[in-house]
Design an enzyme around this catalytic site. Structure first.
Site, short mmCIF file in Angstrom:
data_model
loop_
_atom_site.label_atom_id
_atom_site.label_comp_id
_atom_site.label_asym_id
_atom_site.label_seq_id
_atom_site.Cartn_x
_atom_site.Cartn_y
_atom_site.Cartn_z
CE LYS A 39 -11.10 -32.17 5.09
NZ LYS A 39 -12.23 -32.52 5.98
CE1 TYR A 261 -16.03 -8.71 -20.20
CE2 TYR A 261 -14.81 -9.77 -18.41
CZ TYR A 261 -15.03 -9.57 -19.77
OH TYR A 261 -14.26 -10.24 -20.67
#
Ligand SMILES: *Cc1c(COP(=O)(O)O)cnc(C)c1O
Length: 369
Positions: A39, A261
């Protein structure tokens, strides 16, 4: 500059030989069959590649979440049995029959819908063995088994399996494991009493397969273990990913230089800062900022400041012998000292599963066997 180490872009290398070796290692721990759970694009490692590598190591079946996830496996020519265990009632169950995909059945609504829309389906009844998430609750189990037996008699479905899933298999001593095992054994007895004779009984995923032989039935469903994630900590499985990125620029900065930042990091001394072109849009967790390290020039070096969307700054130190274009290892198997995905998971307060399944399609991928 080491030209051999030069790679022009961020590259995710997938070691499919590790997947094959991991399946062999796990197979040695159980007499049951192994279903390779591929999956989420094979846990982010490439679904079809991982499926093939797992089959080469001795897995005999494939497992996916949705019917749609089974389609690329069939299109790639893989003919093994595939089980899909999570589909809403509106799913294309007829397509599952056409693709020869077995279906998980968590309750009467699913059973009746599948019997009506997809006659001929092969189903695995799902019992909730303690996860409180999916599968039939014990109070519904007897009715589900008897209805499934009736549908089988009517020629609408074949009950091929019974499945459960344990909530705490990563903690072998946890009381929920014994409760789940007992509930599953009870579920199998109830199914037999209803006249069902499913060939497959499967409860264990990776951790239980490695640490709890009592949980082994006719088959184990192995996902994380394929790609080297071992929650049980009992065997050395091989991680299969290596993420590298080139140093795009290097700058020398004085002490006191703030980076990134929010200015969360400031150089305490004069140093050199390297920039690599991978960030949180590539799947590096921003939460790891301030803790994460990479491997460059034969040493661990810290990430400086916040990880940005597309790039990350590394504090190379004042006198590291690295040049623009040199290769930075963001994570790898850990054999040379580089960080592992397990360490990145720790820095980001999550688990490896989330790191490997969160890597972006933007990364250039290369698979080796
Ligand atoms: C993902 C999944 C697995 C595989 O579990 P791992 O711990 O990754 O091996 C097995 N069964 C079900 C129902 C799953 O959803």
């Amino acid at each position: 500059m080491n030209l051999l180490a030069l790679r022009p872009r961020a590259t995710l290398q997938v070691d499919l030989g590790a997947v094959t070796a991991n399946v062999r290692t796990i197979k040695a721990r159980t007499a049951g069959e192994l279903m390779a759970v591929v999956k989420a694009d094979g846990f982010g490692h490439g679904q079809v590649d991982v499926a093939r590598a797992a089959l080469a190591g001795g897995a005999t079946r494939l497992g996916v979440t949705s019917i749609e996830e089974a389609r690329p496996l069939r299109e790639a020519g893989l003919a093994q049995q595939i089980l899909s265990w999570l589909n809403p009632l509106g799913a294309d169950f007829a397509a599952a029959v056409r693709l020869n995909v077995e279906l998980g059945v968590p309750g009467l609504d699913h059973l009746h819908t599948i019997a009506r829309q997809a006659p001929g389906a092969r189903i695995h009844l799902q019992l909730d063995t303690g996860l409180g998430r999916d599968g039939a609750e014990p109070v519904q189990w007897d009715r589900l088994c008897r209805a499934a037996r009736q549908a089988e008699r009517d020629g609408l479905v074949t009950v091929a399996g019974i499945m459960g899933h344990l909530p705490c298999a990563g903690q072998p001593g946890h009381a929920a494991n014994a409760l789940g095992r007992n509930r599953f054994a009870w579920g199998v007895r109830v199914a037999r009493a209803a006249g069902l004779r499913p060939a497959d009984h499967h409860l264990a995923a990776t951790a239980a397969t490695l640490s709890d032989p009592l949980s082994h039935h006719t088959m184990s469903r192995i996902g994380a273990g394929l790609v080297g994630i071992d929650e049980s900590g009992t065997v050395a499985l091989r991680p299969a990913l290596r993420l590298t990125a080139p140093l795009v620029t290097i700058r020398s900065v004085p002490a006191g230089t703030a980076v990134g930042y929010g200015h969360t990091w400031t150089a305490r001394r004069a140093t050199r800062l390297g920039l690599i072109p991978v960030g949180y849009a590539d799947g590096l967790p921003r939460l790891a900022s301030g803790r994460a390290e990479v491997w460059v020039g034969g040493a661990r070096r810290p990430v400086a400041g916040r990880i940005s969307m597309d790039m990350t700054v590394i504090d190379l130190g004042p006198d590291t012998a690295v040049s623009v274009g040199d290769c930075v290892t963001v994570f790898g198997p850990g054999e040379d000292g580089e960080p592992t995905t397990a360490q990145w998971a720790g820095w980001a307060q999550t688990l490896e599963h989330e790191i490997v399944t969160g890597l972006s399609a933007r990364l250039h991928r290369r698979s080796t066997r």
